[in-house]
Scaffold this motif. Structure first.
Motif, PDB file in Angstrom:
ATOM      1  N   GLY A   5      29.200  -0.334  25.446  1.00 28.76           N
ATOM      2  CA  GLY A   5      27.775  -0.267  25.115  1.00 28.76           C
ATOM      3  C   GLY A   5      27.137   1.016  25.630  1.00 28.76           C
ATOM      4  O   GLY A   5      26.289   1.621  24.954  1.00 28.76           O
ATOM      5  N   THR A   6      27.546   1.458  26.813  1.00 24.31           N
ATOM      6  CA  THR A   6      27.011   2.703  27.364  1.00 24.31           C
ATOM      7  C   THR A   6      27.394   3.890  26.498  1.00 24.31           C
ATOM      8  O   THR A   6      26.574   4.769  26.207  1.00 24.31           O
ATOM      9  N   ARG A   7      28.642   3.921  26.054  1.00 20.24           N
ATOM     10  CA  ARG A   7      29.083   5.007  25.184  1.00 20.24           C
ATOM     11  C   ARG A   7      28.305   5.013  23.871  1.00 20.24           C
ATOM     12  O   ARG A   7      27.897   6.062  23.369  1.00 20.24           O
ATOM     13  N   GLN A   8      28.071   3.830  23.304  1.00 19.57           N
ATOM     14  CA  GLN A   8      27.311   3.744  22.054  1.00 19.57           C
ATOM     15  C   GLN A   8      25.878   4.243  22.260  1.00 19.57           C
ATOM     16  O   GLN A   8      25.318   4.947  21.415  1.00 19.57           O
ATOM     17  N   PHE A   9      25.280   3.900  23.407  1.00 21.38           N
ATOM     18  CA  PHE A   9      23.927   4.338  23.726  1.00 21.38           C
ATOM     19  C   PHE A   9      23.860   5.857  23.868  1.00 21.38           C
ATOM     20  O   PHE A   9      22.983   6.528  23.308  1.00 21.38           O
ATOM     21  N   LEU A  10      24.804   6.434  24.617  1.00 21.69           N
ATOM     22  CA  LEU A  10      24.826   7.883  24.806  1.00 21.69           C
ATOM     23  C   LEU A  10      25.095   8.610  23.486  1.00 21.69           C
ATOM     24  O   LEU A  10      24.533   9.683  23.227  1.00 21.69           O
ATOM     25  N   ALA A  12      24.171   7.573  20.553  1.00 26.28           N
ATOM     26  CA  ALA A  12      22.922   7.519  19.784  1.00 26.28           C
ATOM     27  C   ALA A  12      21.940   8.579  20.278  1.00 26.28           C
ATOM     28  O   ALA A  12      21.275   9.251  19.470  1.00 26.28           O
ATOM     29  N   ILE A  13      21.844   8.779  21.591  1.00 31.80           N
ATOM     30  CA  ILE A  13      20.964   9.820  22.134  1.00 31.80           C
ATOM     31  C   ILE A  13      21.429  11.194  21.669  1.00 31.80           C
ATOM     32  O   ILE A  13      20.618  12.069  21.310  1.00 31.80           O
ATOM     33  N   GLY A  14      22.754  11.393  21.647  1.00 33.42           N
ATOM     34  CA  GLY A  14      23.284  12.655  21.168  1.00 33.42           C
ATOM     35  C   GLY A  14      22.935  12.902  19.716  1.00 33.42           C
ATOM     36  O   GLY A  14      22.621  14.040  19.318  1.00 33.42           O
ATOM     37  N   GLU A  15      22.979  11.868  18.906  1.00 38.02           N
ATOM     38  CA  GLU A  15      22.631  12.017  17.484  1.00 38.02           C
ATOM     39  C   GLU A  15      21.156  12.365  17.317  1.00 38.02           C
ATOM     40  O   GLU A  15      20.799  13.217  16.488  1.00 38.02           O
ATOM     41  N   ILE A  16      20.288  11.740  18.111  1.00 38.48           N
ATOM     42  CA  ILE A  16      18.859  12.071  18.053  1.00 38.48           C
ATOM     43  C   ILE A  16      18.639  13.522  18.494  1.00 38.48           C
ATOM     44  O   ILE A  16      17.857  14.265  17.893  1.00 38.48           O
ATOM     45  N   ALA A  17      19.377  13.940  19.549  1.00 39.82           N
ATOM     46  CA  ALA A  17      19.252  15.317  20.034  1.00 39.82           C
ATOM     47  C   ALA A  17      19.690  16.325  18.971  1.00 39.82           C
ATOM     48  O   ALA A  17      19.184  17.448  18.918  1.00 39.82           O
ATOM     49  N   ARG A  18      20.621  15.914  18.083  1.00 39.16           N
ATOM     50  CA  ARG A  18      21.117  16.808  17.038  1.00 39.16           C
ATOM     51  C   ARG A  18      20.312  16.691  15.750  1.00 39.16           C
ATOM     52  O   ARG A  18      20.674  17.286  14.741  1.00 39.16           O
ATOM     53  N   GLY A  19      19.209  15.905  15.759  1.00 39.13           N
ATOM     54  CA  GLY A  19      18.309  15.869  14.617  1.00 39.13           C
ATOM     55  C   GLY A  19      18.410  14.663  13.713  1.00 39.13           C
ATOM     56  O   GLY A  19      17.746  14.607  12.679  1.00 39.13           O
ATOM     57  N   ARG A 175      36.047   6.621  25.027  1.00 38.91           N
ATOM     58  CA  ARG A 175      35.775   7.860  24.307  1.00 38.91           C
ATOM     59  C   ARG A 175      34.384   8.418  24.619  1.00 38.91           C
ATOM     60  O   ARG A 175      33.646   8.823  23.732  1.00 38.91           O
ATOM     61  N   PHE A 176      34.043   8.449  25.890  1.00 36.49           N
ATOM     62  CA  PHE A 176      32.837   9.160  26.312  1.00 36.49           C
ATOM     63  C   PHE A 176      32.914  10.637  25.930  1.00 36.49           C
ATOM     64  O   PHE A 176      31.888  11.291  25.750  1.00 36.49           O
ATOM     65  N   GLU A 177      34.142  11.155  25.812  1.00 35.30           N
ATOM     66  CA  GLU A 177      34.320  12.573  25.501  1.00 35.30           C
ATOM     67  C   GLU A 177      33.763  12.951  24.135  1.00 35.30           C
ATOM     68  O   GLU A 177      33.525  14.127  23.845  1.00 35.30           O
ATOM     69  N   ASP A 178      33.560  11.969  23.256  1.00 34.39           N
ATOM     70  CA  ASP A 178      33.067  12.246  21.905  1.00 34.39           C
ATOM     71  C   ASP A 178      31.553  12.440  21.843  1.00 34.39           C
ATOM     72  O   ASP A 178      31.020  12.829  20.806  1.00 34.39           O
ATOM     73  N   ASP A 180      28.131  14.045  21.867  1.00 33.78           N
ATOM     74  CA  ASP A 180      27.764  15.438  21.566  1.00 33.78           C
ATOM     75  C   ASP A 180      26.241  15.554  21.548  1.00 33.78           C
ATOM     76  O   ASP A 180      25.579  14.961  20.707  1.00 33.78           O
ATOM     77  N   TYR A 181      25.684  16.336  22.482  1.00 35.25           N
ATOM     78  CA  TYR A 181      24.238  16.537  22.545  1.00 35.25           C
ATOM     79  C   TYR A 181      23.788  17.798  21.807  1.00 35.25           C
ATOM     80  O   TYR A 181      22.634  18.180  21.892  1.00 35.25           O
ATOM     81  N   GLY A 182      24.720  18.445  21.114  1.00 34.90           N
ATOM     82  CA  GLY A 182      24.345  19.612  20.323  1.00 34.90           C
ATOM     83  C   GLY A 182      25.163  20.843  20.614  1.00 34.90           C
ATOM     84  O   GLY A 182      25.092  21.832  19.900  1.00 34.90           O
TER      85      GLY A 182
END
Length: 237
Positions: A5-10, A12-19, A175-178, A180-182
């Motif tokens: 769940g934490t990975r999914q949350f992070l 999602a934040i990365g996707e928002i950061a990328r637009g 897969r926290f490595e995936d 991507d914040y931009g």
């Protein structure tokens, strides 16, 4: 709630950061699926004291150890007619290496969280196969034990901290490595918050070693580190 769940949350934040206008996996709450646990043990909602500890645990040393796939295979080959996961053999090896390195009294109880307790002697002197079996037995009972705890039919486990106790986390498949914040995905992931009071081990993917595992450990004091590494590198026993 958990690593997935934490990975999914992070992510999602990365996707928002990328637009992104919204995350690729929308949140689903399902809060009604979790039974409400009675809080009879703390009726006045008073603060629960932290686990007891010792200042001697403040000297634990952090060590990064990359374990190549051929060594993992070698450990698995020691188990005859016994199916196991990479996690099983890595935890067994880590647990035994730590207890052998610090030379604890064999009668002292040793705890491995998730919820295993046995004597140090059984881990140190037992066969590698027997230590793996201890871990597998504990894993098989986790679901029923958690359900019993939620329904109030099982008491909370002892939270006392000790040098012979180890908390293990496995991030190799999350897969926290995936995330991507931009600016691209990460080379590797570690816990930012260090808890020197608590002997811990975190398994992650190795940055450049395909199918290998990186062990990020803080579980022995400085004077035992050399022997701990020697034990980890000994695959003959």
């Amino acid at each position: 709630f958990d690593g997935v769940g934490t990975r999914q949350f992070l992510k999602a934040i990365g996707e928002i950061a990328r637009g992104y206008n919204q995350s690729s996996i929308p949140p689903i709450w399902c809060r009604a699926e979790m039974p409400i646990k009675q809080q009879d043990s703390n009726p006045n909602n008073s603060p629960i004291p932290p686990p007891s500890s010792s200042s001697a645990l403040m000297t634990l040393q952090r060590k990064f150890i990359d374990i190549p796939p051929h060594q993992i295979t070698k450990m698995m080959n020691k188990l005859i007619n016994q199916k196991c996961s990479t996690f099983d053999v890595l935890v067994a090896k880590l647990w035994r290496s730590k207890l052998r390195a610090i030379k604890t009294n064999p009668d002292v109880p040793a705890q491995l969280a998730f919820e295993i307790e046995t004597s140090c002697g059984k881990v140190v002197n037992g066969s590698f196969s027997e230590v793996v079996e201890l871990i597998q037995d504990a894993k098989r009972g986790l679901a029923s034990e958690f359900n019993a705890w939620v329904s109030g039919g099982c008491k909370a486990k002892d939270m006392k901290l000790s040098y012979v106790k180890i908390i293990v986390n496995d991030w190799t498949s999350i897969r926290f490595e995936d995330v991507d914040y931009g600016w691209g995905t990460a080379m590797s992931m570690i816990l930012v918050e260090d808890v020197p009071l608590l002997p811990t081990c975190l398994f992650t993917k190795t940055p450049k070693l395909l199918n290998g595992v990186r062990s990020v450990t803080s579980c022995v004091k400085e004077e035992y580190m050399e022997e701990f590494i020697n034990q980890l590198n000994n695959f003959d026993d």
